[in-house]
Design an enzyme around this catalytic site. Structure first.
Site, mmCIF file in Angstrom:
data_model
loop_
_atom_site.group_PDB
_atom_site.id
_atom_site.type_symbol
_atom_site.label_atom_id
_atom_site.label_comp_id
_atom_site.label_asym_id
_atom_site.label_seq_id
_atom_site.Cartn_x
_atom_site.Cartn_y
_atom_site.Cartn_z
ATOM 1 N N GLY A 146 0.832 -1.204 0.000
ATOM 2 C CA GLY A 146 0.000 0.000 0.000
ATOM 3 C C GLY A 146 0.861 1.246 0.000
ATOM 4 N N GLY B 299 -0.541 4.581 0.371
ATOM 5 C CA GLY B 299 -1.228 5.771 0.861
ATOM 6 C C GLY B 299 -0.313 6.529 1.809
ATOM 7 N N ALA C 27 0.267 6.247 4.942
ATOM 8 C CA ALA C 27 1.060 5.410 5.836
ATOM 9 C C ALA C 27 2.154 4.677 5.052
ATOM 10 C CB ALA C 27 0.154 4.414 6.558
ATOM 11 N N HIS D 151 -20.188 9.226 7.959
ATOM 12 C CA HIS D 151 -19.935 10.662 7.868
ATOM 13 C C HIS D 151 -21.234 11.387 7.546
ATOM 14 C CE1 HIS D 151 -18.270 14.465 6.628
ATOM 15 N NE2 HIS D 151 -17.068 14.087 7.013
ATOM 16 N N SER E 265 -16.931 17.963 2.432
ATOM 17 C CA SER E 265 -16.131 18.197 3.637
ATOM 18 C C SER E 265 -16.995 18.740 4.776
ATOM 19 C CB SER E 265 -15.033 19.209 3.349
ATOM 20 O OG SER E 265 -14.477 19.659 4.564
ATOM 21 N N ARG F 170 -19.112 13.778 14.258
ATOM 22 C CA ARG F 170 -19.706 13.084 13.119
ATOM 23 C C ARG F 170 -20.764 12.066 13.516
ATOM 24 N NH1 ARG F 170 -14.173 12.175 9.525
ATOM 25 N NH2 ARG F 170 -13.975 14.381 9.004
ATOM 26 N N HIS G 278 -17.701 6.065 5.780
ATOM 27 C CA HIS G 278 -16.555 6.879 5.390
ATOM 28 C C HIS G 278 -15.222 6.321 5.853
ATOM 29 C CE1 HIS G 278 -14.192 10.342 4.439
ATOM 30 N NE2 HIS G 278 -13.969 10.659 5.687
ATOM 31 N N GLU H 60 -5.035 3.514 8.514
ATOM 32 C CA GLU H 60 -6.423 3.093 8.734
ATOM 33 C C GLU H 60 -6.552 1.582 8.880
ATOM 34 O OE1 GLU H 60 -9.229 4.500 5.782
ATOM 35 O OE2 GLU H 60 -10.945 3.585 6.804
ATOM 36 N N LEU I 231 -5.335 11.743 8.497
ATOM 37 C CA LEU I 231 -4.071 12.075 7.834
ATOM 38 C C LEU I 231 -2.958 12.098 8.869
ATOM 39 C CD1 LEU I 231 -5.314 14.919 5.450
ATOM 40 C CD2 LEU I 231 -5.268 12.461 5.079
#
Ligand code: FES
Lengths: 651, 247
Positions: free
Chosen positions: A54, A56, A58, A280, A298, A344, A415, A439, A455
């Site tokens: 992966g 992303g 991370a 979300h 957002s 949320r 989400h 995640e 993030l």
């Protein structure tokens, strides 16, 4: 229908799970850890191959950092380029306790907000470390040239996000995830050029290879040629994101999946808190059966938009013609102190409550209004355009309506998943040598993640945690010589190949997407925003049946020896069909409401979530015990030495 | 509504390709263009045919995975819109829509509408970064940047790497892609120490990958889903000249 009682409702055993959080004051734990961590001799680092799955936030940040330290990195991703991982879609921002605005923020406060926002279902030691590291992330990103928003004086701008009482969120327009990911991707590209990182795109991890009790490699499918490939290493870092696509419709990318994590689970890695999913509140509602994904708007929009529904269920007038007195600004009414800025999970449940009463709006009645009329009156259209112009444009593109004139219609959507593979303080799973970052692990967000924290966590894990903890493992482990010729590699590869063949051989009557949609409906109805015992029992049973049907009746197109996305999806849906049942079982066993997990049986008189700290202040980690056997529950008790779990109140 | 599609089918890199014809009925105007292809693929799978392969992921215009020539235009008729964000309300009942992959020597076709854009990654690896290792970065506010420069840097940095600029260019040039990264980093003090090396290495790599030269057609800007300005290319040229002269 006769429903078997799952035996997970038994009292779980107190288990051997050890988080290995260092002793000492909360503020000192990470320093204590670093002071005592074993180091790998610099000359030896290049002799150690680390596999990173992966790319992303991370994965890319880990590859860049570990490559920079001198390790030999093999990095793989399913996309055609490392730059496309789904972190790229994060809009809002990234938190850090810099306190540049001088509005009272501290590391402690970021820690406290995160642990409270997670409804006291995360580890103090981990969350404090995250808050400490947050500031380094911003420094690192700026040094890479990430173009964060700035003030006229030339210094960085901050905004308040997701209901935080301080402005601690750094952002790059509505594209913060993109810019941070490109920063990490570029840093990784530098290491590729230096020869420290080998990048293999269009590869899907199908199996983990465990030899002598340690993770020593993976088996991947080359997504262009269909070939199975073996990769050997001294450790495997899984950075493969969340499993929100178990619900079919989510804000995740089409290819986001649980397969790599699930395969690791089946090879011995415990899966923690699978039922903790984040729904979300501000997404564009579903418009039809063909829908393939949901788009997030957002939540910064809630800073100026007001959420409402008509007071009367039969009110079919266009929103502009509904007078003030006939509107119910239900968040402002129910939560006077936080209003539209409640977290949320609270906002999502409130939207569900009003639509359940029949007050929803739009064609499907599954939407509520997010209205900018008052903000435009107060601040002027230009100010609103400056703040949200790109989001309004995106909304208009999808729906055809312009939010400057007509209130947005929004509805909650899946989400983010707070659950994931269980890891200790070192980010290592129950399989030695297998680490999980971002995640994909369960670690820092408890039962609910705050905005602008994903993030932060992905980059904290990759840039600043794993370099220390991986070194400790490599320096301390007896790693025998293993090659891809080892018989376990052959066996594992065979298992992966057989599964692909089985999928292609069924040649049944229903497409992969049809199964996926059915699974998603079950999950959304019963393992979604609010859950109850009967629904969860039904869901577990229905998923089992659907899974049996899948292997008898799925129709997978094409061949194995070529690019075949339908085959890729077939494997992933097969895994979601197993995970989905475990999510239901986990939700069933957790007889309390906390964060995103709301059990209808456990609520206050006003309908708010009712936590049970005496019985459930623990991480539920599930062990795979066989394909047709129930998973075994282990618990890691959460101890709160520094914060006292209180009832979250946003009233 | 009903739409007719003529879609490029090609079994593999070396196989011959052709335009195949399909008709999809009951198209809903709220569908995205990729959802239209999903619906068609479901039908093909049910009928025992191989579905049409196309790259896509985020479906919200940010990952840069998607990329199709629709009606001869990269990403289709709506300006500043990736094809995943284009909705069927922009088409009419009875339309015939031709769908082809990006066409460029440096983007070989893998299958159907899927091409190999790894050349972009190699251009980036040649210098599209600031060479800082993790750790030891100074405080983020140690180096002020004017808001104007930061905003401009962000404009250039918003490139999603989809390749539409190459597909639209008569020369198959990757200048807008390459220049947007050079311009992003040139606007910021962090990018300054390596600006000379960066532009020389990235431009060399762009040429080595077989992309053509820029001759100011500006087709790239017109199709860029992020609306990146060709002023980036002018800036890249200035950087290049300066780098050559100073070496
Ligand atoms: S699918 Fe991500 S930009 Fe279109």
């Amino acid at each position: 229908m006769e429903i078997a009682e799952p035996h997970v409702t038994e009292r779980p055993e107190r288990s051997r799970l050890k988080a290995r959080v260092p002793a000492g004051r909360l503020q000192d734990k990470w320093d204590v850890y670093k002071n005592n961590a074993k180091l790998v001799n610099p000359a030896n680092k290049r002799k150690h191959t680390i596999i990173i799955v992966g790319t992303g936030l991370a994965g890319a940040s880990a590859a860049a950092t570990l490559g920079g330290l001198g390790y030999n990195i093999k990095s793989l991703c399913i996309q055609d380029s490392a730059r496309r991982a789904h972190s790229i879609a994060a809009q809002g921002g990234i938190n850090a306790a810099k306190n540049y605005p001088n509005d009272g923020d501290t590391i402690w406060r970021l820690f406290y907000d995160t642990i409270k926002g997670g409804d006291y279902r995360s580890r103090e030691g981990n969350v404090y470390r995250l808050a400490q590291i947050s500031n380094n992330i911003i420094d690192q990103a700026v040094a890479q040239g990430v173009p964060f928003a700035r003030e006229y004086g030339g210094l960085l701008d901050n905004r308040s996000f997701g209901g935080a009482q301080v402005s601690r969120t750094f952002y790059a327009r509505g594209q913060t995830g993109q810019q941070l990911l490109l920063g990490a991707y570029q840093a990784m590209s530098h290491q590729i050029q230096e020869g420290r990182v080998e990048m293999l795109p269009r590869r899907e991890m199908l199996e983990l290879v465990v030899i002598d009790g340690r993770a020593r490699g993976i088996v991947t499918r080359n997504l262009v040629t269909g070939e199975l490939e073996r990769h050997v290493g001294d450790a495997v870092l899984l950075c493969t994101g969340g499993y929100g696509n178990a619900y079919y419709l989510s804000t995740n990318a089409q290819n986001s999946n649980v397969t790599a994590a699930w395969r690791c689970h089946k090879r011995g890695a415990f899966f923690a808190n699978p039922c903790f999913t984040q729904i979300h509140p501000t997404c564009i509602p579903v418009s039809g059966d063909y829908q393939s994904k949901l788009t997030l708007m957002s939540e910064s929009l809630r800073n100026d938009g007001r959420v409402w529904v008509p007071k009367d269920t039969n009110d079919a007038r266009p929103p502009s013609q509904i007078p003030e007195g006939e509107r119910d600004y239900y968040l402002e009414r129910r939560y006077p102190s936080f209003g539209n800025l409640v977290p949320r999970d609270v906002a999502s449940r409130a939207a569900k409550a009003v639509t359940d009463e029949g007050l929803g709006v739009g064609e499907t009645n599954l939407a509520v209004y997010l209205d900018f009329r008052d903000a435009i009156e107060r601040l002027g259209r230009q100010a609103i355009e400056d703040r949200y112009g790109n989001l309004f444009e995106m909304y208009e593109r999808i729906t055809g309506d312009t939010p400057y004139e007509v209130p947005m219609r929004i509805f909650p959507a899946v989400h983010y998943t707070m659950g994931g593979l269980w890891v200790d303080y070192e980010l290592m799973t129950t399989v030695p040598g297998l680490f999980v970052l971002g995640e994909a692990n369960f670690s820092d967000h408890g039962a609910n993640r705050l905005g602008a924290s994903a993030l932060m966590q992905g980059l904290a894990d990759g840039y600043f945690v794993i370099p220390y903890t991986l070194g400790g493992y490599i320096a301390g482990a007896e790693l025998g010589d293993v090659t891809i010729g080892h018989s376990t590699f052959a066996d594992t590869e065979r298992a992966a190949g057989e599964r692909l063949r089985r999928l292609l051989d069924v040649k049944g009557g229903k497409t992969v997407a049809e199964f996926h949609r059915e699974l998603g409906q079950i999950m959304w109805d019963h393992v979604g925003m609010s859950r109850n015992r009967d629904g969860l029992l039904q869901a577990a049973e229905a998923i089992r049946r659907l899974r049996d049907e899948y292997w008898q009746n799925v129709n997978v197109a094409g061949r194995n020896d070529t690019l075949n996305k339908n085959l890729e999806f077939a494997g992933r849906v097969g895994d979601f069909l197993e995970l989905g049942e475990m999510m239901a079982l986990d939700a069933l066993h957790r007889e309390e409401s906390c964060g995103g997990h709301f059990r209808e049986e456990h609520k206050t008189a006003e309908g708010e979530a009712l936590r049970d700290d005496d019985d459930f202040a623990y991480v539920a980690a599930w062990e795979h015990t066989g394909d047709h056997a129930r998973p075994q529950l282990h618990r890691e008790d959460l101890e709160f030495e520094y914060v006292r779990p209180s009832t979250r109140s946003y009233k | 509504m009903t739409v007719h599609l003529r879609i490029w089918r090609q079994a593999g890199p070396d196989s011959p390709g052709r335009l195949a014809e399909y008709t999809v009925e009951d198209v809903n105007e709220h569908m995205s263009f990729l959802e239209l292809l999903d619906v068609l693929n479901e039908k093909l799978i049910t009928e025992g045919e191989e579905p049409i392969e196309f790259d896509n992921d985020c479906r919200e215009g940010i990952c840069g995975s998607c990329g199709l020539m629709v009606g001869g235009v990269a990403h289709g008729p709506q300006p500043r819109t990736a094809i995943c964000q284009l909705h069927m309300r922009h088409f009419n009942d009875g339309d015939t829509i031709v769908v082809e992959p990006w066409r460029a020597t440096a983007f070989p076709i893998i299958k159907d509408l899927v091409v190999d854009r790894s050349a972009f990654d190699r251009i980036m690896a040649a210098g599209g970064y600031v060479s800082v290792k993790t750790g030891g970065a100074p405080d983020a506010n140690a180096l002020p940047v004017t808001k104007e420069d930061a905003d401009l840097a962000m404009d250039y940095a918003s490139c999603i790497g989809c390749g539409a600029c190459v597909a639209a260019c008569p020369n198959s040039s990757a200048s807008l892609f390459t220049a947007s990264k050079i311009a992003h980093l040139a606007m910021l003090p962090q990018g300054t120490p390596e600006r000379r090396r960066r532009v020389l290495n990235m431009v060399d790599q762009m040429e080595a990958e077989g992309f053509g030269d820029c001759s100011n057609h500006a087709e790239c800007e017109a199709v860029c889903p992020k609306g990146i300005s060709i002023s980036a290319i002018a800036l890249m040229r200035r950087e290049y000249v300066r780098a050559v002269l100073s070496s």
